[in-house]
Design an enzyme around this catalytic site. Sequence first.
Site, PDB file in Angstrom:
ATOM      1  CE  LYS A  19     -12.370   7.044 -18.024  1.00 13.69           C
ATOM      2  NZ  LYS A  19     -12.689   8.309 -17.420  1.00 13.69           N
TER       3      LYS A  19
ATOM      4  NE  ARG B 211      -2.920   0.364   3.325  1.00  9.89           N
ATOM      5  CZ  ARG B 211      -2.453   0.889   4.461  1.00  9.89           C
ATOM      6  NH1 ARG B 211      -2.157   2.182   4.529  1.00  9.89           N
ATOM      7  NH2 ARG B 211      -2.285   0.152   5.537  1.00  9.89           N
TER       8      ARG B 211
HETATM    9  C1  LIG Z   1     -13.063   8.782 -16.169  1.00  6.49           C
HETATM   10  C2  LIG Z   1     -12.675  10.106 -15.660  1.00  6.49           C
HETATM   11  C3  LIG Z   1     -12.401  10.326 -14.308  1.00  6.49           C
HETATM   12  C4  LIG Z   1     -12.555   9.248 -13.261  1.00  6.49           C
HETATM   13  O1  LIG Z   1     -11.640   8.215 -13.443  1.00  6.49           O
HETATM   14  P1  LIG Z   1     -11.880   6.698 -12.949  1.00  6.49           P
HETATM   15  O2  LIG Z   1     -10.627   6.021 -13.406  1.00  6.49           O
HETATM   16  O3  LIG Z   1     -13.120   6.205 -13.617  1.00  6.49           O
HETATM   17  O4  LIG Z   1     -12.011   6.751 -11.476  1.00  6.49           O
HETATM   18  C5  LIG Z   1     -11.988  11.582 -13.912  1.00  6.49           C
HETATM   19  N1  LIG Z   1     -11.863  12.596 -14.793  1.00  6.49           N
HETATM   20  C6  LIG Z   1     -12.134  12.430 -16.099  1.00  6.49           C
HETATM   21  C7  LIG Z   1     -11.983  13.595 -17.028  1.00  6.49           C
HETATM   22  C8  LIG Z   1     -12.552  11.186 -16.587  1.00  6.49           C
HETATM   23  O5  LIG Z   1     -12.834  11.050 -17.878  1.00  6.49           O
END
Ligand SMILES: *Cc1c(COP(=O)(O)O)cnc(C)c1O
Length: 433
Positions: free
Chosen positions: A247, A97
Amino acid sequence: MKVNHVRGDKRSKSALAGNPSWSGDLKRTRNAGPGLDYKSFDGTGFSTKAVHAGTTDDEKTGAVGTPIYQTSTFLLDNDQYDSIEQGHARDRFIYSRYGNPNQWAVQQKIAALENAESALVFSSGMAAITAAVMALVDKGGHVVASNELYGGTHSLFNHDFPNWGMSTTYVDPSDFDAIEAAIQPNTQVLYFEALTNPLLKLADLEKLVAIAKKHHLRTIIDATFVTPIACRPLDWGVDLVVHSASKYLNGHSDLIAGVVVGSRKLVDMVWPKLLNFGGNLDPHASYLLERGLKTLSIRMRAHEESAYALAKYLDNHKQVKNVIYPKLPSYPDAELALKQLKLGGGMISFVVEGGDQAALQLLKHLKYVKSATSLGGVESLVSLPFNSSQASFTNKQREDMGIFPGCVRLSVGIEDPQDLINDFEQALAKLAE
Ligand SMILES: *Cc1c(COP(=O)(O)O)cnc(C)c1O
């Protein structure tokens, strides 16, 4: 006996007894990392950094690439105990962690790509955002934030902040007078997204940083939509960058992760929040993210090639209006895009004739372009703000924001541009029938 030093009572006693041993030693330096090795990639291109920075071959076997250290804990000896005593436990392996070689590999790679001193990887973008904000905002503190935030961030600010005595004022990210007017004596952070969802409004980083400096505030930028290949907010003077690595950074729609990037000093302030909130990334997921990152630069160029071709095609289609893509001449922030974006990226938004019902039909007819939330993967994904990201608003509220009926958000993958154009051609033709 060193072994006692990890125990809280001993630590607090030694702190009470006087200054820790390092306080008089100002020559003490820290690795910018921490990392597995300290090869410099200064002056190399971003594709080279993406492949090599942070990645370490296995010394014992000669296996190429970082091995997976699927472990919760590490052998402790004097070096680890001393690191706890002297306040640099982040630089040693103690417990996963706190840090793990696979996390460090990712962190070094991201830091190299963002031109940053330091980075931390988290189990989600939201874990990264929560830790970053909580590190820089005190109880009773105030944040000035964009009125076009990612839904999860908006929910954090709206639902959890008040419980901690923290508050937020939402402003139009391009209205600099409104941003300054929203600053209060207890404001600590400006929080904006580099490129907004779904309207792809670009934050003017130079202006935001100037406002922050004038008022002694810190800036946090969510750079998920741009990636370090297109824009590196730290180069513009931003304090912390956060990403949903789920993403583009990972890029294969097969894991959830997040990162915080910045100076060693600030990232060291975020680290205790990672420990306390517990949003650390598993070693195997870290390995997947490291692997995904190796192709970030080449993927972003492919995303752009396909997205630009598709944006131009859609822009000329009679059933499509108002295509937003940073490289189109009609892009509202075109001048700023030239200055701040090295690539147009892979996100497009457009409005289809016939409103939300027509948009729903369009999604049904697409063959390769999948209907799903999220973005930044190798496969093209499409979603409609009216029933996903902006579903909690009324039609009128959405229109006030600039999201009109028929608005489609498209994350263009790395498929061949012509195949994507053909897919839209046949799907739009079915709508016209
Ligand atoms: C998807 C997203 C998040 C959140 O991310 P997670 O990995 O789903 O927790 C935050 N900001 C933006 C711009 C996103 O597209």
